[in-house]
Scaffold this motif. Structure first.
Motif, PDB file in Angstrom:
ATOM      1  N   PRO A 209      12.873  36.660  -9.532  1.00  0.00           N
ATOM      2  CA  PRO A 209      13.225  35.289  -9.128  1.00  0.00           C
ATOM      3  C   PRO A 209      12.387  34.169  -9.726  1.00  0.00           C
ATOM      4  O   PRO A 209      12.841  33.023  -9.757  1.00  0.00           O
ATOM      5  N   CYS A 210      11.173  34.442 -10.200  1.00  0.00           N
ATOM      6  CA  CYS A 210      10.284  33.349 -10.596  1.00  0.00           C
ATOM      7  C   CYS A 210      10.643  32.798 -11.973  1.00  0.00           C
ATOM      8  O   CYS A 210      10.300  33.385 -13.004  1.00  0.00           O
TER       9      CYS A 210
ATOM     10  N   TYR B 259       9.708  19.794  -9.457  1.00  0.00           N
ATOM     11  CA  TYR B 259       9.196  20.923  -8.680  1.00  0.00           C
ATOM     12  C   TYR B 259      10.217  21.425  -7.654  1.00  0.00           C
ATOM     13  O   TYR B 259      10.437  22.633  -7.526  1.00  0.00           O
ATOM     14  N   ASP B 260      10.835  20.517  -6.912  1.00  0.00           N
ATOM     15  CA  ASP B 260      11.752  20.931  -5.845  1.00  0.00           C
ATOM     16  C   ASP B 260      12.940  21.720  -6.393  1.00  0.00           C
ATOM     17  O   ASP B 260      13.381  22.699  -5.785  1.00  0.00           O
ATOM     18  N   LYS B 261      13.454  21.298  -7.536  1.00  0.00           N
ATOM     19  CA  LYS B 261      14.574  22.021  -8.145  1.00  0.00           C
ATOM     20  C   LYS B 261      14.160  23.443  -8.512  1.00  0.00           C
ATOM     21  O   LYS B 261      14.876  24.412  -8.220  1.00  0.00           O
ATOM     22  N   MET B 262      12.973  23.574  -9.146  1.00  0.00           N
ATOM     23  CA  MET B 262      12.489  24.901  -9.509  1.00  0.00           C
ATOM     24  C   MET B 262      12.247  25.755  -8.258  1.00  0.00           C
ATOM     25  O   MET B 262      12.614  26.930  -8.213  1.00  0.00           O
ATOM     26  N   LYS B 263      11.632  25.175  -7.248  1.00  0.00           N
ATOM     27  CA  LYS B 263      11.352  25.893  -6.006  1.00  0.00           C
ATOM     28  C   LYS B 263      12.630  26.410  -5.359  1.00  0.00           C
ATOM     29  O   LYS B 263      12.689  27.568  -4.915  1.00  0.00           O
ATOM     30  N   ASN B 264      13.664  25.584  -5.309  1.00  0.00           N
ATOM     31  CA  ASN B 264      14.924  25.988  -4.683  1.00  0.00           C
ATOM     32  C   ASN B 264      15.599  27.124  -5.447  1.00  0.00           C
ATOM     33  O   ASN B 264      16.183  28.033  -4.848  1.00  0.00           O
ATOM     34  N   ILE B 265      15.515  27.082  -6.771  1.00  0.00           N
ATOM     35  CA  ILE B 265      16.088  28.161  -7.584  1.00  0.00           C
ATOM     36  C   ILE B 265      15.368  29.480  -7.298  1.00  0.00           C
ATOM     37  O   ILE B 265      15.997  30.515  -7.095  1.00  0.00           O
ATOM     38  N   VAL B 266      14.039  29.425  -7.256  1.00  0.00           N
ATOM     39  CA  VAL B 266      13.247  30.632  -6.998  1.00  0.00           C
ATOM     40  C   VAL B 266      13.567  31.208  -5.630  1.00  0.00           C
ATOM     41  O   VAL B 266      13.757  32.429  -5.474  1.00  0.00           O
TER      42      VAL B 266
ATOM     43  N   LYS C 219      17.012  32.871  -5.503  1.00  0.00           N
ATOM     44  CA  LYS C 219      16.990  34.151  -6.206  1.00  0.00           C
ATOM     45  C   LYS C 219      16.233  35.200  -5.396  1.00  0.00           C
ATOM     46  O   LYS C 219      16.585  36.384  -5.406  1.00  0.00           O
ATOM     47  N   ASP C 220      15.182  34.791  -4.694  1.00  0.00           N
ATOM     48  CA  ASP C 220      14.418  35.724  -3.864  1.00  0.00           C
ATOM     49  C   ASP C 220      15.256  36.213  -2.692  1.00  0.00           C
ATOM     50  O   ASP C 220      15.212  37.397  -2.326  1.00  0.00           O
ATOM     51  N   VAL C 221      16.031  35.320  -2.100  1.00  0.00           N
ATOM     52  CA  VAL C 221      16.925  35.716  -1.007  1.00  0.00           C
ATOM     53  C   VAL C 221      17.986  36.691  -1.521  1.00  0.00           C
ATOM     54  O   VAL C 221      18.308  37.686  -0.874  1.00  0.00           O
ATOM     55  N   ALA C 222      18.513  36.417  -2.711  1.00  0.00           N
ATOM     56  CA  ALA C 222      19.511  37.313  -3.299  1.00  0.00           C
ATOM     57  C   ALA C 222      18.929  38.697  -3.564  1.00  0.00           C
ATOM     58  O   ALA C 222      19.610  39.715  -3.399  1.00  0.00           O
ATOM     59  N   LEU C 223      17.660  38.748  -3.921  1.00  0.00           N
ATOM     60  CA  LEU C 223      17.005  40.024  -4.219  1.00  0.00           C
ATOM     61  C   LEU C 223      16.599  40.764  -2.953  1.00  0.00           C
ATOM     62  O   LEU C 223      16.842  41.970  -2.827  1.00  0.00           O
ATOM     63  N   SER C 224      16.006  40.050  -1.999  1.00  0.00           N
ATOM     64  CA  SER C 224      15.405  40.699  -0.829  1.00  0.00           C
ATOM     65  C   SER C 224      16.224  40.556   0.452  1.00  0.00           C
ATOM     66  O   SER C 224      15.924  41.213   1.447  1.00  0.00           O
TER      67      SER C 224
END
Length: 229
Positions: free
Chosen positions: A30-31, A177-184, A187-192
């Motif tokens: 996700p990062c 920053y906020d856009k990058m944070k939301n993407i990460v 993606k983390d929710v999709a993975l975990s």
């Protein structure tokens, strides 16, 4: 990717390097900042021995110092440094958390002989403004280990990632920053399947709760004690 700095034999180092590169490059990872650092050739790697052993500490610190010099002279974003410990086998999440703070404490103690703490952040691990510091450069730390409860942290070897804190502040100033944070986080929710319960923005809660990847309760106290003058 730039050649890795290593104190291991070349075959073992290359295996560790390739494994980390594949881990970050995987579509599910996700990062996006780490992916950008990899793609921009701005990811520095150091292959050490066992995460519980202090014998590599000075060489790790020298590696981080070199990384800091490179980062400070760079004009662009997304720089990261990672120390990989391929000799550590059978390290569960609880033991990894203990070893992580052992290494961070040891590096900080060595650093304190030469440098003050980064004055842009707090040295108090209980402070909402805390960030780890080496060579007067604050870092947001990410711990990776095979037994992590978070899939995004489940690398095949224990590893410690050092992300310069200032580059995140620069991204905030640029409104990126906020856009990058939301993407990460998506993606983390999709993975975990869920968001990391330890996540908080800088200034909302101490970073120490995010470093190891473990989930803590209110009774946990960070063992880190800075000794910088």
């Amino acid at each position: 990717m730039t050649p890795i700095t290593t104190i291991q034999n070349s075959d073992q180092a290359l295996i560790a390097e390739d494994a980390f590169k594949a881990f970050v490059d995987d579509a599910s990872f996700p990062c996006v900042a780490a992916k950008a650092a990899l793609n921009k050739d701005q990811m520095k790697l150091f292959v050490a021995g066992h995460i519980a052993c202090p014998k590599d500490d000075q060489q790790i610190l020298d590696f981080i110092y070199d990384f800091v010099d490179t980062y400070r002279n760079a004009d662009n974003h997304f720089h990261t440094a990672c120390v990989i410990f391929p000799d550590a086998h059978g390290v569960d999440e609880t033991l990894f958390e203990r070893f992580l703070w052992m290494r961070l404490q040891a590096l900080s103690d060595l650093d304190a002989k030469n440098y003050s703490y980064d004055r842009r952040v707090s040295s108090d691990p209980q402070s909402d403004l805390f960030s780890f510091s080496l060579k007067e450069e604050a870092f947001f730390i990410i711990g990776l280990n095979p037994s992590s409860s978070r899939l995004a942290r489940r690398f095949k070897y224990p590893a410690i990632v050092f992300n310069p804190h200032a580059q995140f502040e620069e991204l905030r100033e640029l409104k990126r920053y906020d856009k990058m944070k939301n993407i990460v986080r998506k993606k983390d929710v999709a993975l975990s399947g869920s968001i990391n319960p330890m996540l908080d923005d800088f200034g909302a809660a101490s970073e120490v709760y995010q470093y190891s990847g473990m989930q803590y309760n209110d009774s946990w106290k960070c063992p880190f004690k800075p000794n910088n003058k």
